[in-house]
Write a protein that holds these residues in place. Structure first.
Motif, PDB file in Angstrom:
ATOM      1  N   ILE A  38       0.840  -1.202   0.000  1.00  0.00           N
ATOM      2  CA  ILE A  38       0.000   0.000   0.000  1.00  0.00           C
ATOM      3  C   ILE A  38       0.876   1.254   0.000  1.00  0.00           C
ATOM      4  O   ILE A  38       0.639   2.195  -0.785  1.00  0.00           O
ATOM      5  CB  ILE A  38      -0.953   0.002   1.217  1.00  0.00           C
ATOM      6  N   TRP A  42       1.345   3.925  -3.101  1.00  0.00           N
ATOM      7  CA  TRP A  42       1.030   5.330  -2.862  1.00  0.00           C
ATOM      8  C   TRP A  42       2.194   6.226  -3.291  1.00  0.00           C
ATOM      9  O   TRP A  42       2.012   7.230  -3.973  1.00  0.00           O
ATOM     10  CB  TRP A  42       0.694   5.523  -1.390  1.00  0.00           C
ATOM     11  N   VAL A  71      -7.252   9.168  -0.696  1.00  0.00           N
ATOM     12  CA  VAL A  71      -7.765   7.799  -0.632  1.00  0.00           C
ATOM     13  C   VAL A  71      -6.655   6.831  -0.234  1.00  0.00           C
ATOM     14  O   VAL A  71      -6.871   5.927   0.578  1.00  0.00           O
ATOM     15  CB  VAL A  71      -8.381   7.396  -1.994  1.00  0.00           C
ATOM     16  N   LEU A  72      -5.459   7.035  -0.770  1.00  0.00           N
ATOM     17  CA  LEU A  72      -4.352   6.132  -0.449  1.00  0.00           C
ATOM     18  C   LEU A  72      -3.859   6.342   0.980  1.00  0.00           C
ATOM     19  O   LEU A  72      -3.485   5.378   1.646  1.00  0.00           O
ATOM     20  CB  LEU A  72      -3.220   6.310  -1.458  1.00  0.00           C
ATOM     21  N   TRP A  74      -5.773   7.256   3.495  1.00  0.00           N
ATOM     22  CA  TRP A  74      -6.786   6.635   4.345  1.00  0.00           C
ATOM     23  C   TRP A  74      -6.820   5.120   4.163  1.00  0.00           C
ATOM     24  O   TRP A  74      -7.198   4.395   5.078  1.00  0.00           O
ATOM     25  CB  TRP A  74      -8.151   7.268   4.111  1.00  0.00           C
ATOM     26  N   ALA A  75      -6.394   4.621   2.992  1.00  0.00           N
ATOM     27  CA  ALA A  75      -6.279   3.163   2.821  1.00  0.00           C
ATOM     28  C   ALA A  75      -5.171   2.621   3.713  1.00  0.00           C
ATOM     29  O   ALA A  75      -5.342   1.579   4.355  1.00  0.00           O
ATOM     30  CB  ALA A  75      -5.999   2.826   1.366  1.00  0.00           C
ATOM     31  N   TYR A  79      -5.951   0.208   6.848  1.00  0.00           N
ATOM     32  CA  TYR A  79      -5.368  -1.128   6.970  1.00  0.00           C
ATOM     33  C   TYR A  79      -4.731  -1.315   8.343  1.00  0.00           C
ATOM     34  O   TYR A  79      -4.896  -2.364   8.975  1.00  0.00           O
ATOM     35  CB  TYR A  79      -4.342  -1.367   5.861  1.00  0.00           C
TER      36      TYR A  79
END
Length: 183
Positions: A38, A42, A71-72, A74-75, A79
């Motif tokens: 992730i 990003w 979005v990345l 918060w991803a 996680y």
């Protein structure tokens, strides 16, 4: 692993296949690789960059970090939150194991502190701007780390320093010590 070990001792349990030294290592490596994936995605897809913000104060230029794609960000945070929730649930389920194997109550409490800090972090982070965002991030990191470390190590330090009689093999295995009779 402790939960699986205690459930595997029941007759007819198919949990025995989940016992072994490789299972925790595989779980840790997979979870870490997912987090790395992730973060690398990003950074490669849309890296954060500094930008000038002229709107916060008139006549003052403030450099701040633009995360590019929220979005990345918060991803990645989601996680980590998912892993913390899973850790909390597993520790909560293990809280009723025998005391000599049970550090789950301290892990449960530390995960509760961790989750409460980061749940309160979200509105605090979203409501701040400029240099105060960094202070909110640092406060979240330091307070969650202090909560986890204190819940893990203060009970152990207490036993080592103030109750060394509980730091014996017999005490850990739950065996009662035989008392000497007066002769």
């Amino acid at each position: 692993m402790v939960i699986i070990a205690f459930r595997a001792t029941k007759p007819g349990s198919n949990m025995r296949k989940w016992l072994g030294p490789k299972i925790p290592a595989v779980v840790i490596v997979l979870c870490t690789c997912m987090q790395i994936f992730i973060c690398v995605f990003w950074i490669l897809h849309c890296p954060p960059f500094p930008e000038k913000n002229l709107k916060i104060k008139a006549g003052v230029i403030i450099f701040q970090c633009n995360e590019c794609l929220d979005v990345l960000l918060w991803a990645m945070l989601g996680y980590m939150g998912l892993l913390a929730c899973i850790s909390f649930i597993v520790a909560f389920l293990a809280r009723n194991l025998p005391d000599s194997f049970n550090e789950a109550k301290w892990i449960t409490f530390s995960m509760l502190i961790f989750l409460s800090v980061w749940i309160s972090f979200v509105p605090a982070y979203l409501s701040t701007q400029g240099k105060f965002m960094v202070a909110v991030e640092l406060f979240g990191i330091i307070s969650s780390s202090a909560g986890i470390l204190s819940c893990f190590f203060f009970p152990k330090c207490y036993i080592i320093l103030f109750r060394p009689d509980l730091n014996t093999r017999e005490s850990l295995l739950g065996k009662s010590t035989t008392q000497k009779t007066k002769t």
